[in-house]
Structures are given as structure tokens and as C-alpha cells.
Write an enzyme that holds these catalytic residues in place. Structure first.
Site, PDB file in Angstrom:
ATOM      1  N   LYS A 184       0.870  -1.190   0.000  1.00 12.91           N
ATOM      2  CA  LYS A 184       0.000   0.000   0.000  1.00 12.91           C
ATOM      3  C   LYS A 184       0.907   1.240   0.000  1.00 12.91           C
ATOM      4  O   LYS A 184       1.526   1.576   1.006  1.00 12.91           O
ATOM      5  CB  LYS A 184      -0.924  -0.003   1.226  1.00 12.91           C
ATOM      6  CG  LYS A 184      -1.872   1.189   1.244  1.00 12.91           C
ATOM      7  CD  LYS A 184      -1.523   2.059   2.426  1.00 12.91           C
ATOM      8  CE  LYS A 184      -1.964   3.460   2.476  1.00 12.91           C
ATOM      9  NZ  LYS A 184      -1.841   4.381   1.410  1.00 12.91           N
ATOM     10  N   GLU A 259       9.729   2.275  10.845  1.00 13.74           N
ATOM     11  CA  GLU A 259      10.707   3.344  10.576  1.00 13.74           C
ATOM     12  C   GLU A 259       9.920   4.631  10.638  1.00 13.74           C
ATOM     13  O   GLU A 259       9.076   4.878   9.772  1.00 13.74           O
ATOM     14  CB  GLU A 259      11.332   3.174   9.191  1.00 13.74           C
ATOM     15  CG  GLU A 259      12.192   1.951   9.029  1.00 13.74           C
ATOM     16  CD  GLU A 259      13.450   1.989   9.868  1.00 13.74           C
ATOM     17  OE1 GLU A 259      13.874   3.080  10.290  1.00 13.74           O
ATOM     18  OE2 GLU A 259      13.998   0.906  10.115  1.00 13.74           O
ATOM     19  N   CYS A 293      13.328  11.890   6.242  1.00 11.88           N
ATOM     20  CA  CYS A 293      13.319  11.456   7.642  1.00 11.88           C
ATOM     21  C   CYS A 293      14.656  11.778   8.294  1.00 11.88           C
ATOM     22  O   CYS A 293      14.738  11.955   9.498  1.00 11.88           O
ATOM     23  CB  CYS A 293      13.021   9.971   7.734  1.00 11.88           C
ATOM     24  SG  CYS A 293      14.063   8.995   6.680  1.00 11.88           S
ATOM     25  N   GLU A 394       8.961  17.047  15.057  1.00 12.03           N
ATOM     26  CA  GLU A 394       9.334  16.937  13.640  1.00 12.03           C
ATOM     27  C   GLU A 394       8.456  17.869  12.815  1.00 12.03           C
ATOM     28  O   GLU A 394       7.233  17.786  12.863  1.00 12.03           O
ATOM     29  CB  GLU A 394       9.137  15.489  13.169  1.00 12.03           C
ATOM     30  CG  GLU A 394       9.645  15.276  11.764  1.00 12.03           C
ATOM     31  CD  GLU A 394       9.441  13.856  11.264  1.00 12.03           C
ATOM     32  OE1 GLU A 394       8.350  13.305  11.489  1.00 12.03           O
ATOM     33  OE2 GLU A 394      10.369  13.309  10.642  1.00 12.03           O
TER      34      GLU A 394
END
Ligand code: NAP
Length: 504
Positions: A184, A259, A293, A394
């Protein structure tokens, strides 16, 4: 074949899911558009799939598993090698589509495809290794060894910021280990994902071994994670989503590899080469418009060079040219959408309210062609304290904060204050300082005299604390996500031998 059937409404290409070796639309007939964030143009339409499409894909994967797991691993790897070769042939085409679909500039998009190529070749090599080991038995005339075994159907959920590299980190190793896959992709980058899957079909992967279902995370992703036949979930994305999926997997007793987010930091000591550090920091902070990231979002600079480094960074940042990533003169492309842009801007406002000083940037970029897309001016804050939200959370955009430290120890302590632990770097000519930083920084990746980005596929990739849950992608370590250890004992003594009991 092909992942598109004709044209969708308005002359746009209409792409299809790939399930059990067939290209097929959503059972509901619904579609969703993929949009170029630099221009607002619709690039194509894809199935807006539902749980029934996930069900079909998982069934196809489960049906293909028993025969795929019996294909010898070196033969499985040959197919993956052919996928890597096809990627080489189509690198430029795919890179251009990537720039159009999610905005990163063409140079970086080529790097993203190259990473998938590297991963394909690396993992194809692992097909001839997949090493287990032998061990001596405590009994005479008894052999002992252990080997890897596949798990079954793997659910793979990926983000949009590395639309080719991240799926490759997961799909290649899952398949070489003998699993079958339902993939997906992110809703912002379905076209790249469908093109990637096409290459597996062209390379001769048997039907059902790799399936793709496009659609929104809360529908397709949730159904995939919850499906009883999915044994492993491999997820890359935000910490918020990842932890939610981990809870669901925990309840169901499934393995999940996560992750997740990062708040990556670079330390700059007084003896660093500031010219080169500036180059590396600009690249790390504003490459992919800060949507990596591993993007550098915190710079911890020694007080002795704070002023000079700030000036250098600000000058370089103001000179960056924003635009469509297909244009050779563009340094920084758009962010992925207006939704993301607004989220970034909210953080900039929070930073100002918290008392940080806005050095440069801080708003939507406008004018000419920029008005059509989602462009945000690269932004630097200084006078940032570790407790501020812009130093902790973040932002995932072109925003970097500068914090001052008086010593290496203080700088390392600030790096480690983060709840994330993906990547960090240190700029210094002092080998002792570098080695101490390597020892003491609590992240999965540490760079010396290098920015916070630039991982290579044959080393383990992943982070500590809220960045992950202990698994690694890349390196041979990724094989542990997609395989189970099987211990084998072969007794050729011809009599009953009892471990731990028959000691003489
Ligand atoms: P995201 O919103 O968490 O989405 C990631 C994927 O999860 C997408 O495919 C998304 O689908 C899907 N998803 C969303 N809700 C779901 C649900 N309820 N159930 C199942 N799947 C669901 O993250 P993103 O915005 O795409 O990516 C940015 C984040 O990824 C950042 O935090 C970044 O740090 C992280 N990231 C981490 C790494 C790493 O290796 N550590 C690498 C790259 C990115 P939709 O697209 O349909 O929403």
C-alpha cells in the site's frame, strides 16, 4: 499488461491496482487523483480502494505463497536482479515522474531511483547467501544448524518522500526471503509505486507474489494490518501512525517493523571547516524541501562560531532558487501539498511565539510560477532553546533551528534530548571529539564531517527511541524483518539421545 487501462475523466491516465497478476480497478469503481505539487496539474487517477480490494490482494498473496517460498532463493533473486536492470533502463523516466508527483528536484529524484537500483542489486546478491550457520551439538552423532524461513504474506506501507527507494528497501528483501507481498503506497505517490510494480511483472515475477492496492491509509492500510493472513507489517511513516499500527499488531500478535520520525541534529565545533560544513548543512536541511526522515532540523553550534556559521547559512539559504524540480536551475522544489505547507507554517508561527529569532524565510513563496504550487521559503531560526517545540517536534519541511552549546558534552546532551534517534552528525577536525560523539550520541546513524543524510543500502538503516522499534532496513539486518529462524537437529546416532539429560 500495464497499470493503466485507458484515460480517466478529462483525458488523464487512469491507473489500476495489480492483484493476482491482473491489473484491475477498485471494486467500488472509485478513483483518486495524483497531483503535481509544483503546478497543481493532475498526473493521473488511481483506484481509491477499499477493504474488499485488500481482501482480494491478501488472498492472491496467500495463494501464491506456497509455490513462491519453494522457488530456490537464488532463482528468486534472479528475478529481482532483472527488476534492478529494468530500473536502470528507466531511471530517467521514473525520476522525472517522481519530480512531478512529489516535487523533489530531478537530481534528487535520480538519486531516489538509484537507491532502488542499489537495493535491487544488493538484495539479489543476498539470494545466494541468506546465511544460517552450523553449530556443534552437545551430543555425539548429532548435527545442528539454523536457517532462515519465510513468514508468509507481508503488508508493506510506505510514505511519499522516497517513493521508489523506501518501497525497494522493503519489497526486495521480503521477496528474496520467500514471502509474498501486498503493498500500500502513500496516497501522494501512487503512480511511482504502480510503475515500480510493473517492473516486477515485466521481470517475470509469478502472479500473486507482489500485489499493490492504492487508497487512503485509514481504509486500505488499516484493513491490511488487521487482515489475519498478514503475518508481518513493514511500515515507514510518521511516529503517530506507526505507533497506532504497532498497537493493532500487538493485539493481533503480529510482527511489525517501524521506521518513523526524526529530529536530526548536526554539531559544529569551532575547529570545523565552516565553508564545507555550510554546504553540507544546506544540503541536509533543505534537500527534498526538508522532507527527509534524516533531514537536518537542528544545528548545535559551538558559541565560538555561532555568529559566523549563522551568517554563512543565512546567505546561502537566501540564494536558494525555488521552482519546479524539472528545471535545471531549481535548488529547492515544492513541499508535497498545501496541507503539508500549512502544517509547516504553523510550526514557524509557534517558533516565533516561543521567542526564537527568525533569521530568514518563514512564509509561503510567491510570485510567477510559484503561485501555482506549494512552495515554502527555506527557513532558519536561531536563539532556539532545547525545550521549544520547534526544537523537539518533527516539522518535516524546509525549517532548521540553530542552538548554541559551550562544549562537546553540552552539544551531545542536546542531540540526545530528542525523543527521536535516527541520524546525527558532527563537524570537527579533532578525531578525539569525533570518536566521543560516535560513542555517546544515541541515534541509529552517525556521520562525521558529513550532513545527516546520505545512507547507503548495504548498511543498517533505522533509529533509536521513537524513530523505530529496534528493526533495521538496509544491510543484511533487513533480512531479520522478513524471515524467521528455524533450528534443525539431525540425530544419526540410531538411538534415543536426550539433551541436557544424557551427559556421559
Ligand atoms: P504517514 O502519514 O504516517 O503515512 C505513511 C503511510 O501510512 C502512508 O502510506 C499512509 O497512507 C499510511 N497510513 C496513514 N494512516 C494509516 C492507518 N491508519 N493505517 C495504515 N496506514 C496508514 O507519514 P507520511 O506523511 O507519509 O511520511 C512522513 C513521515 O514519514 C515523517 O514522519 C518521516 O520522518 C517519516 N519517514 C521515516 C523514515 C524512516 O526511515 N525512519 C523514512 C521516510 C519517512 P496515506 O498516504 O493514504 O495517508
Amino acid at each position: 499488461m500495464k497499470g493503466y487501462d485507458a484515460t480517466g475523466g478529462g483525458g488523464r491516465e487512469a491507473f489500476l491496482n495489480y492483484i493476482g497478476g491482473q491489473w484491475i480497478g477498485a471494486r467500488s469503481g472509485k478513483t483518486a487523483a495524483s497531483i503535481n505539487p509544483a503546478t497543481g496539474d493532475v498526473l493521473g487517477v488511481v483506484p481509491a480502494s477499499g477493504p474488499e480490494d485488500v481482501e482480494a490482494a491478501v488472498q492472491a498473496a496467500a495463494g501464491a505463497y506456497q509455490s513462491w517460498r519453494k522457488v530456490p532463493a537464488p532463482r528468486r533473486a534472479e528475478i529481482l536482479f532483472r527488476v534492478a536492470e529494468r530500473l536502470v533502463g528507466r531511471k530517467e523516466e521514473l525520476a522525472r515522474l517522481m519530480t512531478q508527483e512529489m516535487g523533489k528536484i530531478l537530481t534528487e529524484a535520480r538519486g531516489d531511483v538509484q537507491e532502488a537500483i542499489d537495493m535491487g542489486y544488493f538484495i539479489a546478491g543476498e539470494g545466494r547467501r541468506l546465511h544460517g550457520y552450523t553449530a556443534p551439538s552437545e551430543m555425539p552423532n548429532k548435527a545442528a544448524y539454523c536457517r532462515r524461513a519465510p513468514l508468509g504474506v507481508v503488508g508493506i506501507i510506505t510514505p511519499w518522500n522516497f517513493p521508489m527507494a523506501i518501497p525497494s528497501w522493503k519489497i526486495f528483501p521480503a521477496l528474496v526471503c520467500g514471502n509474498t507481498v501486498v503493498f500500500k503506497p502513500a496516497s501522494y505517490t501512487p503512480l511511482l509505486a504502480l510503475k515500480f510494480v510493473e517492473l516486477f511483472e515485466e521481470a517475470g515475477l509469478p502472479p500473486g507474489v507482489l500485489n499493490i492496492v492504492t487508497g487512503v491509509g485509514s481504509t486500505v492500510g488499516d484493513a491490511l494490518v488487521a487482515h489475519p493472513s498478514v503475518r508481518v507489517v513493514s511500515f515507514t511513516g510518521s511516529t503517530e501512525t506507526g505507533l497506532r499500527l504497532a498497537e493493532a499488531c500487538g493485539r493481533l500478535g503480529k510482527r511489525i517493523s517501524l521506521e518513523m520520525g526524526g529530529k536530526n541534529a548536526a554539531i559544529v565545533l569551532p575547529d570545523a571547516d565552516l565553508s564545507f560544513a555550510t554546504d553540507a548543512l544546506i544540503w541536509s536541511a533543505f534537500g527534498t524541501s526538508g522532507q527527509r526522515c534524516t533531514a537536518c532540523s537542528r544545528i548545535i553550534v559551538h558559541e565560538a562560531v555561532r555568529s559566523e556559521l549563522t551568517q554563512r547559512l543565512a546567505a546561502r539559504t537566501r540564494a536558494l532558487r525555488l521552482g519546479d524540480g524539472l528545471l535545471p536551475e531549481t535548488d529547492v522544489g515544492p513541499v508535497v501539498s498545501d496541507v503539508q505547507l500549512e502544517r509547516i507554517h504553523e510550526y514557524v508561527e509557534i517558533g516565533q511565539k516561543e521567542g526564537a529569532r527568525l533569521v530568514t524565510g518563514g512564509g509561503r513563496a510567491r510570485g510567477g510560477a510559484l503561485d501555482k504550487g506549494s512552495f515554502y521559503t527555506p527557513t532558519i531560526f536561531d536563539q532556539v532553546r532545547p525545550e521549544m517545540r520547534i526544537a523537539r517536534e518533527e516539522i518535516f519541511g524546509p525549517v532548521v533551528v540553530l542552538m548554541e552549546a559551550r562544549s562537546l558534552d553540552e552539544a551531545v546532551a542536546i542531540v540526545n534530548e530528542s525523543s527521536y534517534g535516527l541520524s546525527a552528525s558532527i563537524f570537527t577536525r579533532d578525531i578525539g571529539a569525533a570518536m566521543r560523539a560516535i560513542d555517546d550520541i544515541d541515534t541509529g546513524i552517525v556521520y562525521v564531517n558529513h550532513g545527516t543524510i546520505g545512507a547507503e543500502v548495504h548498511l543498517p538503516f533505522g533509529g533509536t527511541k521513537q524513530t523505530g522499534n529496534g528493526h533495521r532496513e538496509g544491510g543484511v539486518q533487513v533480512l531479520d524483518v522478513f524471515s524467521e529462524w528455524k533450528a534443525v537437529y539431525i540425530d544419526y546416532s540410531g538411538r534415543l539421545q536426550r539433551a541436557q539429560i544424557d551427559r556421559d
